[in-house]
Design a protein around this motif. Sequence first.
Motif, PDB file in Angstrom:
ATOM      1  N   ALA A 134      -0.935   0.431   6.702  1.00  0.00           N
ATOM      2  CA  ALA A 134      -1.042  -0.240   5.401  1.00  0.00           C
ATOM      3  C   ALA A 134      -0.415   0.612   4.315  1.00  0.00           C
ATOM      4  CB  ALA A 134      -2.507  -0.508   5.055  1.00  0.00           C
ATOM      5  N   LYS A 135       0.137  -0.066   3.326  1.00  0.00           N
ATOM      6  CA  LYS A 135       0.584   0.610   2.118  1.00  0.00           C
ATOM      7  C   LYS A 135      -0.610   0.854   1.193  1.00  0.00           C
ATOM      8  CE  LYS A 135       5.217  -1.468   1.747  1.00  0.00           C
ATOM      9  NZ  LYS A 135       6.113  -2.202   0.810  1.00  0.00           N
ATOM     10  N   LYS A 136      -0.400   1.642   0.152  1.00  0.00           N
ATOM     11  CA  LYS A 136      -1.339   1.711  -0.953  1.00  0.00           C
ATOM     12  C   LYS A 136      -0.948   0.645  -1.980  1.00  0.00           C
ATOM     13  CE  LYS A 136      -2.381   6.662  -0.621  1.00  0.00           C
ATOM     14  NZ  LYS A 136      -2.193   7.983  -1.277  1.00  0.00           N
ATOM     15  N   THR A 137      -1.845   0.356  -2.912  1.00  0.00           N
ATOM     16  CA  THR A 137      -1.536  -0.652  -3.931  1.00  0.00           C
ATOM     17  C   THR A 137      -0.381  -0.192  -4.825  1.00  0.00           C
ATOM     18  OG1 THR A 137      -3.232   0.265  -5.395  1.00  0.00           O
ATOM     19  CG2 THR A 137      -3.885  -1.560  -3.958  1.00  0.00           C
ATOM     20  N   SER A 140       3.799  -2.779   7.648  1.00  0.00           N
ATOM     21  CA  SER A 140       2.623  -3.305   6.955  1.00  0.00           C
ATOM     22  C   SER A 140       2.684  -4.802   6.717  1.00  0.00           C
ATOM     23  CB  SER A 140       2.460  -2.600   5.609  1.00  0.00           C
ATOM     24  OG  SER A 140       3.559  -2.897   4.761  1.00  0.00           O
ATOM     25  N   ALA A 186      -2.361  -4.260   1.044  1.00  0.00           N
ATOM     26  CA  ALA A 186      -2.343  -2.882   0.564  1.00  0.00           C
ATOM     27  C   ALA A 186      -3.737  -2.495   0.088  1.00  0.00           C
ATOM     28  CB  ALA A 186      -1.340  -2.743  -0.570  1.00  0.00           C
ATOM     29  N   GLY A 191       2.053   6.322   1.300  1.00  0.00           N
ATOM     30  CA  GLY A 191       1.339   5.184   1.858  1.00  0.00           C
ATOM     31  C   GLY A 191      -0.032   5.544   2.391  1.00  0.00           C
TER      32      GLY A 191
END
Length: 206
Positions: A107-110, A141, A146, A187
């Motif tokens: 997953a990415k971060k926001t 992702s 995110a 990320g």
Amino acid sequence: YKNGTTAGWSNLVTKTNIITVSSIAAQYTLPFADSFENTTTFNNDWTVETSSGNGWTNSTVAAYTGSRAARIYNLNNSIGDISDLISPSYDLSSMTNPKLEWKCSYAKKTTGGNDQLFVQASTDCGASWTTIALKSASTMSSGIPATDASFVPSGPSQWKSNSLTLNATLAASSNVRFKFYFKSNGGNNIYLDDINVDGTVGIEET
């Protein structure tokens, strides 16, 4: 003595475990499958090389198959942190059209994140590596929300299957290693599971 000065050591540095001796014979023939459930096999067969930050570990946080997967706790890693997960060696020449398969959850971060996963191969015991696939943060992702919390996949739907048919040079090799090279760039966590190396049995095989 040289030019009137005394020769000697300066800034002596001691390093341990920097040489690995590998057999010229592959450890495994095909088909091969590993879901990281056996920690002894993981520690003996797989090599982790981390330049900085948190690196690959055998983790029970989440898995696609069983209860274990390879994981990088990337949430707090710095931009440019790198960790390699290096496979045991395989004889690919016993099958035609060999392929490498793996499952990944990421997953990415926001705030984004441009982490990269390079898949590389070596036919000279790791002296040199060739990139055979590159997975971007967006690719890994895709469809996964995110989050700035520590990412843990919620179920099988958040794992992506990857399949790569290997080129003729690798297919003809009797000693191939693969590397999952992860480069952090803002990320979240990444997980790998179900590493399979398979193919079609050649017509000369019974």
